[in-house]
Enzyme design. Structure first.
Site, mmCIF file in Angstrom:
data_model
loop_
_atom_site.group_PDB
_atom_site.id
_atom_site.type_symbol
_atom_site.label_atom_id
_atom_site.label_comp_id
_atom_site.label_asym_id
_atom_site.label_seq_id
_atom_site.Cartn_x
_atom_site.Cartn_y
_atom_site.Cartn_z
ATOM 1 N N CYS A 182 -3.288 1.987 7.959
ATOM 2 C CA CYS A 182 -3.418 0.522 8.034
ATOM 3 C C CYS A 182 -2.052 -0.163 8.029
ATOM 4 O O CYS A 182 -1.319 -0.087 7.031
ATOM 5 C CB CYS A 182 -4.276 0.076 6.838
ATOM 6 S SG CYS A 182 -4.193 -1.666 6.442
ATOM 7 N N CYS A 196 -1.584 -2.928 5.388
ATOM 8 C CA CYS A 196 -1.460 -2.345 4.046
ATOM 9 C C CYS A 196 0.000 -2.021 3.731
ATOM 10 O O CYS A 196 0.440 -2.155 2.590
ATOM 11 C CB CYS A 196 -2.295 -1.073 3.926
ATOM 12 S SG CYS A 196 -4.063 -1.349 4.163
#
Length: 98
Positions: free
Chosen positions: A23, A26
Site C-alpha cells: 500500500c 501506508c
C-alpha cells in the site's frame, strides 16, 4: 486474536494502524505516526496490523481499505477513519479520548 484483545484492553488509548506492505499511502502514513508517537510518547500506544497477515482481525473490524486507523481504549472502539491522516488530526482525536 487473543493477543490483540489484550492490546486494546488498555487504559491508555491504542491507535491501530491497519496497513499492507503493498500500500503506497501506508508508506506515507508511517512517518506521520512516528511523529505522533514522538509527540505524545506514553499517552498513546501505536500498533501496526498488516491486514494480509491478520485477515481475521481486519474482517472483525470490517477494514476494507488501507490505511485505516482505529482508536481503542479499554477494549472499546472509539473512532476509526480510512485514508492518510495528518499528524495534528491524529493527535487531536487521541487527546479527545485520552
Amino acid at each position: 486474536m487473543g493477543n490483540f484483545n489484550n492490546i486494546i484492553n488498555s487504559d491508555t488509548p491504542v491507535l491501530i494502524d491497519f496497513h499492507a506492505l503493498w500500500c503506497g499511502p501506508c508508506k506515507v502514513q508511517a512517518p506521520i505516526l512516528k511523529e505522533v508517537k514522538h509527540e505524545l510518547n506514553e499517552a498513546v500506544k501505536i500498533i501496526k496490523i498488516d491486514v494480509d497477515k491478520n485477515p481475521a482481525i481486519a474482517a472483525k473490524y470490517q477494514v476494507r481499505g488501507v490505511p485505516t486507523m482505529a482508536l481503542f481504549k479499554n477494549g472499546k472502539l472509539l473512532w476509526r477513519q480510512s485514508g492518510v491522516l495528518q499528524k495534528n488530526d491524529i493527535i487531536q482525536v487521541i487527546r479527545q479520548y485520552a
